[in-house]
Design a protein around this motif. Structure first.
Motif, PDB file in Angstrom:
ATOM      1  N   LYS A 164      46.716  -4.240  29.361  1.00  0.00           N
ATOM      2  CA  LYS A 164      46.602  -4.262  30.820  1.00  0.00           C
ATOM      3  C   LYS A 164      47.279  -5.482  31.431  1.00  0.00           C
ATOM      4  N   SER A 165      47.705  -6.421  30.583  1.00  0.00           N
ATOM      5  CA  SER A 165      48.269  -7.685  31.057  1.00  0.00           C
ATOM      6  C   SER A 165      49.795  -7.614  31.160  1.00  0.00           C
ATOM      7  N   ALA A 166      50.310  -7.772  32.371  1.00  0.00           N
ATOM      8  CA  ALA A 166      51.761  -7.758  32.575  1.00  0.00           C
ATOM      9  C   ALA A 166      52.432  -8.920  31.839  1.00  0.00           C
ATOM     10  N   ALA A 167      51.741 -10.052  31.712  1.00  0.00           N
ATOM     11  CA  ALA A 167      52.313 -11.212  31.015  1.00  0.00           C
ATOM     12  C   ALA A 167      52.563 -10.889  29.542  1.00  0.00           C
ATOM     13  N   GLN A 168      51.627 -10.198  28.903  1.00  0.00           N
ATOM     14  CA  GLN A 168      51.812  -9.800  27.503  1.00  0.00           C
ATOM     15  C   GLN A 168      52.985  -8.838  27.372  1.00  0.00           C
ATOM     16  N   ASP A 175      55.680  -8.683  29.326  1.00  0.00           N
ATOM     17  CA  ASP A 175      56.933  -9.427  29.489  1.00  0.00           C
ATOM     18  C   ASP A 175      57.308 -10.159  28.203  1.00  0.00           C
ATOM     19  N   GLU A 176      56.322 -10.775  27.573  1.00  0.00           N
ATOM     20  CA  GLU A 176      56.573 -11.514  26.344  1.00  0.00           C
ATOM     21  C   GLU A 176      57.072 -10.577  25.239  1.00  0.00           C
ATOM     22  N   MET A 177      56.436  -9.418  25.110  1.00  0.00           N
ATOM     23  CA  MET A 177      56.832  -8.469  24.067  1.00  0.00           C
ATOM     24  C   MET A 177      58.213  -7.886  24.362  1.00  0.00           C
ATOM     25  N   LEU A 178      58.497  -7.570  25.618  1.00  0.00           N
ATOM     26  CA  LEU A 178      59.819  -7.033  25.969  1.00  0.00           C
ATOM     27  C   LEU A 178      60.916  -8.016  25.586  1.00  0.00           C
ATOM     28  N   THR A 179      60.681  -9.284  25.857  1.00  0.00           N
ATOM     29  CA  THR A 179      61.664 -10.310  25.504  1.00  0.00           C
ATOM     30  C   THR A 179      61.886 -10.339  23.999  1.00  0.00           C
ATOM     31  N   ARG A 180      60.802 -10.350  23.228  1.00  0.00           N
ATOM     32  CA  ARG A 180      60.921 -10.381  21.759  1.00  0.00           C
ATOM     33  C   ARG A 180      61.690  -9.162  21.240  1.00  0.00           C
ATOM     34  N   LEU A 181      61.374  -7.989  21.775  1.00  0.00           N
ATOM     35  CA  LEU A 181      62.020  -6.758  21.303  1.00  0.00           C
ATOM     36  C   LEU A 181      63.502  -6.731  21.655  1.00  0.00           C
ATOM     37  N   ARG A 182      63.841  -7.199  22.856  1.00  0.00           N
ATOM     38  CA  ARG A 182      65.249  -7.206  23.272  1.00  0.00           C
ATOM     39  C   ARG A 182      66.064  -8.170  22.424  1.00  0.00           C
ATOM     40  N   VAL A 183      65.476  -9.315  22.096  1.00  0.00           N
ATOM     41  CA  VAL A 183      66.151 -10.280  21.223  1.00  0.00           C
ATOM     42  C   VAL A 183      66.420  -9.649  19.858  1.00  0.00           C
ATOM     43  N   THR A 241      64.224  -1.076  25.153  1.00  0.00           N
ATOM     44  CA  THR A 241      62.796  -1.084  25.488  1.00  0.00           C
ATOM     45  C   THR A 241      62.519  -0.358  26.795  1.00  0.00           C
ATOM     46  N   ARG A 242      61.271   0.071  26.930  1.00  0.00           N
ATOM     47  CA  ARG A 242      60.806   0.619  28.204  1.00  0.00           C
ATOM     48  C   ARG A 242      59.291   0.470  28.261  1.00  0.00           C
ATOM     49  N   VAL A 243      58.769   0.547  29.468  1.00  0.00           N
ATOM     50  CA  VAL A 243      57.320   0.450  29.668  1.00  0.00           C
ATOM     51  C   VAL A 243      56.860   1.721  30.366  1.00  0.00           C
ATOM     52  N   VAL A 244      55.827   2.331  29.809  1.00  0.00           N
ATOM     53  CA  VAL A 244      55.211   3.516  30.409  1.00  0.00           C
ATOM     54  C   VAL A 244      53.827   3.091  30.871  1.00  0.00           C
ATOM     55  N   ARG A 245      53.490   3.363  32.126  1.00  0.00           N
ATOM     56  CA  ARG A 245      52.150   3.011  32.626  1.00  0.00           C
ATOM     57  C   ARG A 245      51.344   4.297  32.732  1.00  0.00           C
ATOM     58  N   ASP A 246      50.194   4.324  32.078  1.00  0.00           N
ATOM     59  CA  ASP A 246      49.394   5.547  32.133  1.00  0.00           C
ATOM     60  C   ASP A 246      48.383   5.473  33.267  1.00  0.00           C
ATOM     61  N   PHE A 253      49.739  -0.602  30.224  1.00  0.00           N
ATOM     62  CA  PHE A 253      51.184  -0.687  30.069  1.00  0.00           C
ATOM     63  C   PHE A 253      51.496  -0.426  28.605  1.00  0.00           C
ATOM     64  N   LYS A 254      52.272   0.608  28.329  1.00  0.00           N
ATOM     65  CA  LYS A 254      52.629   0.951  26.951  1.00  0.00           C
ATOM     66  C   LYS A 254      54.080   0.566  26.714  1.00  0.00           C
ATOM     67  N   VAL A 255      54.286  -0.368  25.806  1.00  0.00           N
ATOM     68  CA  VAL A 255      55.630  -0.840  25.495  1.00  0.00           C
ATOM     69  C   VAL A 255      56.174   0.014  24.353  1.00  0.00           C
ATOM     70  N   ARG A 256      57.319   0.660  24.618  1.00  0.00           N
ATOM     71  CA  ARG A 256      57.932   1.543  23.628  1.00  0.00           C
ATOM     72  C   ARG A 256      59.384   1.169  23.424  1.00  0.00           C
ATOM     73  N   VAL A 257      59.889   1.511  22.258  1.00  0.00           N
ATOM     74  CA  VAL A 257      61.295   1.267  21.953  1.00  0.00           C
ATOM     75  C   VAL A 257      61.947   2.552  21.462  1.00  0.00           C
ATOM     76  N   GLY A 258      63.257   2.613  21.687  1.00  0.00           N
ATOM     77  CA  GLY A 258      64.077   3.674  21.120  1.00  0.00           C
ATOM     78  C   GLY A 258      63.889   5.038  21.749  1.00  0.00           C
ATOM     79  N   GLN A 259      64.919   5.840  21.602  1.00  0.00           N
ATOM     80  CA  GLN A 259      64.888   7.260  21.916  1.00  0.00           C
ATOM     81  C   GLN A 259      65.650   7.919  20.782  1.00  0.00           C
ATOM     82  N   TYR A 260      64.921   8.184  19.714  1.00  0.00           N
ATOM     83  CA  TYR A 260      65.526   8.663  18.482  1.00  0.00           C
ATOM     84  C   TYR A 260      65.514  10.185  18.444  1.00  0.00           C
TER      85      TYR A 260
END
Length: 85
Positions: free
Chosen positions: A22-26, A28-36, A41-46, A51-58
């Motif tokens: 639920k924390s936007a700060a968490q 942002d931190e994860m998005l940065t790590r994943l992009r590096v 990356t993308r974020v889906v809000r249910d 906030f669900k952080v997901r990667v890839g479209q395989y």
């Protein structure tokens, strides 16, 4: 007619969910790590506000599982494969 409708279905793609918080700060931190690390990356809000952080479209589940293993090795946690329309 039925066969045509089945063929017209949208292809399913697969992603890997890395985080749900639920924390936007968490987020942002994860998005940065994943992009590096080179992940798309993308974020889906249910509806519950997560906030669900997901990667890839395989194209295949197998490709997503390879990414899942890489993510688990590099980040820990419990990343898992999700089907996306």
């Amino acid at each position: 007619e039925y066969l045509l409708a089945a063929q017209a279905q949208v292809e399913t793609t697969y992603g890997v969910q890395v985080l749900a918080v639920k924390s936007a700060a968490q987020v942002d931190e994860m998005l940065t790590r994943l992009r590096v690390m080179g992940f798309e990356t993308r974020v889906v809000r249910d509806t519950s506000g997560l906030f669900k952080v997901r990667v890839g479209q395989y194209a295949t589940r197998q490709e997503a599982q390879q990414a899942q293993r890489r993510l688990k090795t590099r980040l820990g946690g419990q990343p898992f494969v999700v089907e996306e329309p």
